[in-house]
Design a protein around this motif. Structure first.
Motif, PDB file in Angstrom:
ATOM      1  N   TRP A  29       0.855  -1.183   0.000  1.00 37.74           N
ATOM      2  CA  TRP A  29       0.000   0.000   0.000  1.00 37.74           C
ATOM      3  C   TRP A  29       0.894   1.236   0.000  1.00 37.74           C
ATOM      4  CZ3 TRP A  29      -4.874  -1.097  -0.876  1.00 37.74           C
ATOM      5  CH2 TRP A  29      -5.411  -2.301  -0.410  1.00 37.74           C
ATOM      6  N   GLY A  30       0.396   2.324  -0.612  1.00 35.07           N
ATOM      7  CA  GLY A  30       1.193   3.546  -0.616  1.00 35.07           C
ATOM      8  C   GLY A  30       1.315   4.162   0.764  1.00 35.07           C
ATOM      9  N   SER A  31       0.296   3.981   1.580  1.00 39.22           N
ATOM     10  CA  SER A  31       0.343   4.544   2.921  1.00 39.22           C
ATOM     11  C   SER A  31      -0.584   3.745   3.817  1.00 39.22           C
ATOM     12  CB  SER A  31      -0.117   6.001   2.909  1.00 39.22           C
ATOM     13  OG  SER A  31      -1.504   6.032   2.630  1.00 39.22           O
ATOM     14  N   ARG A  32      -0.461   3.993   5.115  1.00 36.23           N
ATOM     15  CA  ARG A  32      -1.296   3.256   6.042  1.00 36.23           C
ATOM     16  C   ARG A  32      -2.768   3.616   5.844  1.00 36.23           C
ATOM     17  NH1 ARG A  32      -1.043   3.706  12.401  1.00 36.23           N
ATOM     18  NH2 ARG A  32      -3.034   2.684  12.874  1.00 36.23           N
ATOM     19  N   SER A  33      -3.040   4.903   5.548  1.00 33.90           N
ATOM     20  CA  SER A  33      -4.444   5.278   5.398  1.00 33.90           C
ATOM     21  C   SER A  33      -5.052   4.600   4.165  1.00 33.90           C
ATOM     22  CB  SER A  33      -4.608   6.788   5.350  1.00 33.90           C
ATOM     23  OG  SER A  33      -3.949   7.311   4.238  1.00 33.90           O
ATOM     24  N   SER A  34      -4.242   4.313   3.150  1.00 40.05           N
ATOM     25  CA  SER A  34      -4.761   3.570   1.994  1.00 40.05           C
ATOM     26  C   SER A  34      -5.312   2.227   2.443  1.00 40.05           C
ATOM     27  CB  SER A  34      -3.657   3.309   0.975  1.00 40.05           C
ATOM     28  OG  SER A  34      -3.376   4.461   0.261  1.00 40.05           O
ATOM     29  N   PHE A  35      -4.532   1.561   3.283  1.00 40.29           N
ATOM     30  CA  PHE A  35      -4.984   0.259   3.770  1.00 40.29           C
ATOM     31  C   PHE A  35      -6.283   0.385   4.561  1.00 40.29           C
ATOM     32  CE2 PHE A  35      -5.233  -2.357   7.613  1.00 40.29           C
ATOM     33  CZ  PHE A  35      -5.466  -3.591   7.038  1.00 40.29           C
ATOM     34  N   VAL A  36      -6.331   1.364   5.459  1.00 41.62           N
ATOM     35  CA  VAL A  36      -7.527   1.508   6.290  1.00 41.62           C
ATOM     36  C   VAL A  36      -8.744   1.805   5.406  1.00 41.62           C
ATOM     37  CG1 VAL A  36      -8.651   2.868   8.102  1.00 41.62           C
ATOM     38  CG2 VAL A  36      -6.270   2.179   8.364  1.00 41.62           C
TER      39      VAL A  36
ATOM     40  N   VAL B 263     -12.020  -0.434   5.063  1.00 41.16           N
ATOM     41  CA  VAL B 263     -13.325   0.184   5.338  1.00 41.16           C
ATOM     42  C   VAL B 263     -14.226   0.029   4.108  1.00 41.16           C
ATOM     43  CG1 VAL B 263     -14.491   2.397   5.714  1.00 41.16           C
ATOM     44  CG2 VAL B 263     -12.483   1.810   7.068  1.00 41.16           C
ATOM     45  N   GLY B 264     -13.642   0.240   2.939  1.00 40.45           N
ATOM     46  CA  GLY B 264     -14.422   0.114   1.704  1.00 40.45           C
ATOM     47  C   GLY B 264     -14.942  -1.293   1.504  1.00 40.45           C
ATOM     48  N   ALA B 265     -14.120  -2.290   1.854  1.00 47.27           N
ATOM     49  CA  ALA B 265     -14.572  -3.672   1.745  1.00 47.27           C
ATOM     50  C   ALA B 265     -15.725  -3.929   2.704  1.00 47.27           C
ATOM     51  CB  ALA B 265     -13.418  -4.628   2.050  1.00 47.27           C
ATOM     52  N   ALA B 266     -15.610  -3.347   3.887  1.00 49.48           N
ATOM     53  CA  ALA B 266     -16.626  -3.601   4.912  1.00 49.48           C
ATOM     54  C   ALA B 266     -17.927  -2.882   4.593  1.00 49.48           C
ATOM     55  CB  ALA B 266     -16.102  -3.157   6.276  1.00 49.48           C
ATOM     56  N   ILE B 267     -17.818  -1.616   4.216  1.00 48.63           N
ATOM     57  CA  ILE B 267     -19.031  -0.860   3.925  1.00 48.63           C
ATOM     58  C   ILE B 267     -19.518  -1.254   2.544  1.00 48.63           C
ATOM     59  CG2 ILE B 267     -20.095   1.414   3.756  1.00 48.63           C
ATOM     60  CD1 ILE B 267     -17.835   2.551   5.345  1.00 48.63           C
ATOM     61  N   GLY B 268     -20.604  -1.980   2.517  1.00 55.41           N
ATOM     62  CA  GLY B 268     -21.130  -2.406   1.228  1.00 55.41           C
ATOM     63  C   GLY B 268     -22.634  -2.246   1.218  1.00 55.41           C
TER      64      GLY B 268
ATOM     65  N   LYS C 170      -5.313   4.452  -3.879  1.00 56.25           N
ATOM     66  CA  LYS C 170      -5.809   5.809  -4.157  1.00 56.25           C
ATOM     67  C   LYS C 170      -7.288   5.767  -4.533  1.00 56.25           C
ATOM     68  CE  LYS C 170      -1.372   7.763  -5.366  1.00 56.25           C
ATOM     69  NZ  LYS C 170      -0.490   6.748  -6.035  1.00 56.25           N
ATOM     70  N   ILE C 171      -7.664   4.725  -5.256  1.00 55.03           N
ATOM     71  CA  ILE C 171      -9.069   4.602  -5.681  1.00 55.03           C
ATOM     72  C   ILE C 171      -9.989   4.535  -4.470  1.00 55.03           C
ATOM     73  CG2 ILE C 171     -10.704   3.062  -6.856  1.00 55.03           C
ATOM     74  CD1 ILE C 171      -8.393   2.310  -8.754  1.00 55.03           C
ATOM     75  N   VAL C 172      -9.525   3.843  -3.416  1.00 57.68           N
ATOM     76  CA  VAL C 172     -10.421   3.632  -2.272  1.00 57.68           C
ATOM     77  C   VAL C 172     -10.794   4.934  -1.555  1.00 57.68           C
ATOM     78  CG1 VAL C 172      -9.886   1.208  -1.837  1.00 57.68           C
ATOM     79  CG2 VAL C 172      -8.445   2.993  -0.818  1.00 57.68           C
TER      80      VAL C 172
ATOM     81  N   THR D 204     -11.173   0.511  11.396  1.00 62.44           N
ATOM     82  CA  THR D 204     -12.017  -0.094  10.358  1.00 62.44           C
ATOM     83  C   THR D 204     -13.400  -0.409  10.892  1.00 62.44           C
ATOM     84  OG1 THR D 204     -10.025  -1.365   9.867  1.00 62.44           O
ATOM     85  CG2 THR D 204     -11.937  -1.808   8.525  1.00 62.44           C
ATOM     86  N   SER D 205     -13.446  -1.049  12.067  1.00 60.52           N
ATOM     87  CA  SER D 205     -14.753  -1.507  12.508  1.00 60.52           C
ATOM     88  C   SER D 205     -15.619  -0.338  12.954  1.00 60.52           C
ATOM     89  CB  SER D 205     -14.609  -2.554  13.610  1.00 60.52           C
ATOM     90  OG  SER D 205     -13.672  -2.127  14.549  1.00 60.52           O
ATOM     91  N   LEU D 206     -15.026   0.667  13.587  1.00 58.53           N
ATOM     92  CA  LEU D 206     -15.850   1.798  14.010  1.00 58.53           C
ATOM     93  C   LEU D 206     -16.369   2.579  12.801  1.00 58.53           C
ATOM     94  CD1 LEU D 206     -14.063   2.966  17.262  1.00 58.53           C
ATOM     95  CD2 LEU D 206     -16.089   1.533  16.968  1.00 58.53           C
TER      96      LEU D 206
END
Ligand code: TRP
Length: 492
Positions: free
Chosen positions: A8-15, A19-24, A177-179, A262-264
């Motif tokens: 990942w480019g940065s830690r926030s990218s991962f988060v 989050v994007g995977a979770a929020i659906g 970046k897309i996320v 992520t979960s919050l």
């Protein structure tokens, strides 16, 4: 592996990706309704308890596995215990099946985004429902009658898979970046929708139904099962996604903070989305002169029938809000959709060392082909049936097995030591208890409970052979997972 692992480019990218995977779609059409149905505001108690006692602990576990082993689920699990690789494959084949029908639902959303510009779904309630069931889906009346392919759905499906491909093909750095957009845009739309919803007449009645607490439900085991089920589903647990995403992090990233964020973010978004949904339902009920329970629905009925009906009634900018709603569903769903494809691609690349450039289009093409049966006139039924079996039994089994392998075979304290060595917020021995005892008991109990219900009643109002097909699917996926784990890999 010869090449360095993607990052990942940065830690926030991962988060944001997690989050994007979770929020659906589930956050908009599942959470508000489950809350309403299971005691309103009082449901937040079992929901939060489920989050703390099972959701976050299992998420920490999956992050730790991916990050420590720096591999996709099958390889990561093999490194933990040589006999556990099949569990990783089981998660991967399940998430692939999930991807095939999730993309079909996205295909319906693509069509509705298009229809929203002309409100092609009609005006009266009967027209709108007929439009969804007959014009779009052409429902055949039975899962056994496939009928022909519904061309608009097929086109929507092709567009969805193309979007998934475009998001993934540049690799994890670009994905990171897309996320920001696939999470940021839905948040923006939700804020607009909540403001619009709350300013409609009747909104407050809707919110009363959403949140008025009924504490008596807390004594019902069904409510607790619903809370735990929703937590596993909404956090995208036990399907390999979080393991593969975490494997692209450096080994020293803070695990517990990532899990809390992520979960919050996910659960906060679900709670917030409830305001958009129920304020609008309150308005719809008032306009129709009926009670809120008569219009409260979940799932496909909410998204494709009830919501369009409410949009039709809006005094101003109905077209705009219609388009915004389906854009919301698409942007919410797309990052969940590609998070179902990445574990499949990553697992094949990690095991055999093939070039991702070729694995991705192959998986995308195969996923599209496997989705075609869902575009037939029986597709709707199969989305419903397969969803039940994958999410109820598959997900529960994988979660249970992960807890056993990590908790007992590998040893929870060893994992916890690693987690604490990289995290600011340290976790105590209570985590071992949750992973070794509480989470497996919850998962085991809900598995048994669901199985008993299934044996007694079958699933849904479908012919009984569909239940056997569902069980057969899970068994076939298990066998496929064993076979894949026995194949020789190209990587040490
Ligand atoms: N959490 C997603 C939603 O709320 C759906 C989902 C369940 C999912 N399991 C998953 C997404 C695994 C990606 C991977 O809609």
């Amino acid at each position: 592996m010869a090449e360095a692992r993607e990052r990942w480019g940065s830690r926030s990218s991962f988060v944001f990706a997690a989050v994007g995977a979770a929020i659906g779609l589930g956050n908009v059409w599942r959470f508000p309704y489950i809350t309403y149905q299971n005691g309103g505001g009082a449901f937040l108690i079992p929901y939060l308890i489920a989050l703390i006692t099972a959701g976050i602990p299992l998420m920490i576990l999956e992050y730790a596995v991916g990050q420590k082993m720096q591999s996709s689920p099958p390889t990561a699990l093999r490194k933990i215990w040589s006999k556990a690789e099949w569990i990783g494959w089981f998660a991967v084949v399940l998430v692939f099946v999930l991807a095939t029908y999730y993309a079909t639902i996205m295909a319906w959303c693509v069509n509705y985004l298009y229809y929203s510009f002309t409100q092609a779904w009609g005006t009266t309630g009967a027209e709108i429902s007929n439009f969804f069931n007959q014009t779009l889906l052409g429902k055949s009346g039975s899962p056994g009658i496939l009928g022909g392919i519904q061309l608009p759905v097929l086109i929507g499906l092709a567009i969805t898979w193309l979007l998934i491909y475009l998001c993934l093909f540049k690799g994890v750095k670009t994905l990171g970046k897309i996320v920001y957009f696939t999470v940021g845009i839905p948040w923006l739309i939700l804020i607009i929708m909540v403001i619009r919803g709350l300013t409609l007449p009747g909104a407050i009645n809707g919110l009363n139904f959403y949140l008025t607490p009924d504490f008596s439900v807390l004594l019902s085991p069904k409510v607790w099962l619903a809370a735990y089920g929703q937590i596993f589903f909404t956090l995208s647990l036990a399907m390999g996604t979080l393991i593969v995403y975490a494997s692209y992090l450096p080994k020293n990233s803070d695990i517990t903070a990532n899990a809390f964020m992520t979960s919050l973010a996910n659960c906060g978004t679900a709670f917030f989305a409830g305001f958009a949904v129920f304020s609008t339902l309150g308005y719809l009920a008032q306009s129709m002169g009926v009670g809120v329970p008569e219009v409260a629905t979940s799932g496909l009925g909410l998204a494709f029938v009830t919501y369009p009906a409410a949009i039709n009634l809006l005094p101003v900018a109905g077209v705009l809000f219609g388009a915004l709603f389906f854009l919301l569903l698409l942007t919410l769903g797309i990052d969940s959709a590609f998070s179902q494809v990445e574990p499949v691609v990553g697992s094949i690349v990690d095991k055999w060392g093939f070039n991702k450039k070729w694995v991705l289009p192959a998986v995308v093409g195969f996923g599209f082909l496997m989705g075609i049966p869902y575009t037939t006139r029986a597709g709707f039924y199969w989305v419903d049936i397969i969803d039940h079996f994958v999410c109820t039994y598959g997900l529960t089994l994988v979660g249970l097995l992960e807890c056993i392998v990590i908790g007992y075979v590998f040893g929870a304290p060893k994992v916890r030591k690693y987690i604490n060595s990289v995290s600011d917020v340290r976790i105590g021995p209570w985590w071992d208890v949750l992973i070794k005892i509480v989470t497996p008991i919850v998962l085991g109990a809900s598995f048994i409970f669901e199985l008993i219900t299934l044996i007694r009643k079958g699933y849904g109002n479908y012919p009984i052979w569909t239940t056997f097909t569902g069980i057969g699917l899970i068994i076939v996926l298990l066998i496929v997972s064993f076979i894949l784990s026995k194949k020789k890999g190209g990587n040490p």
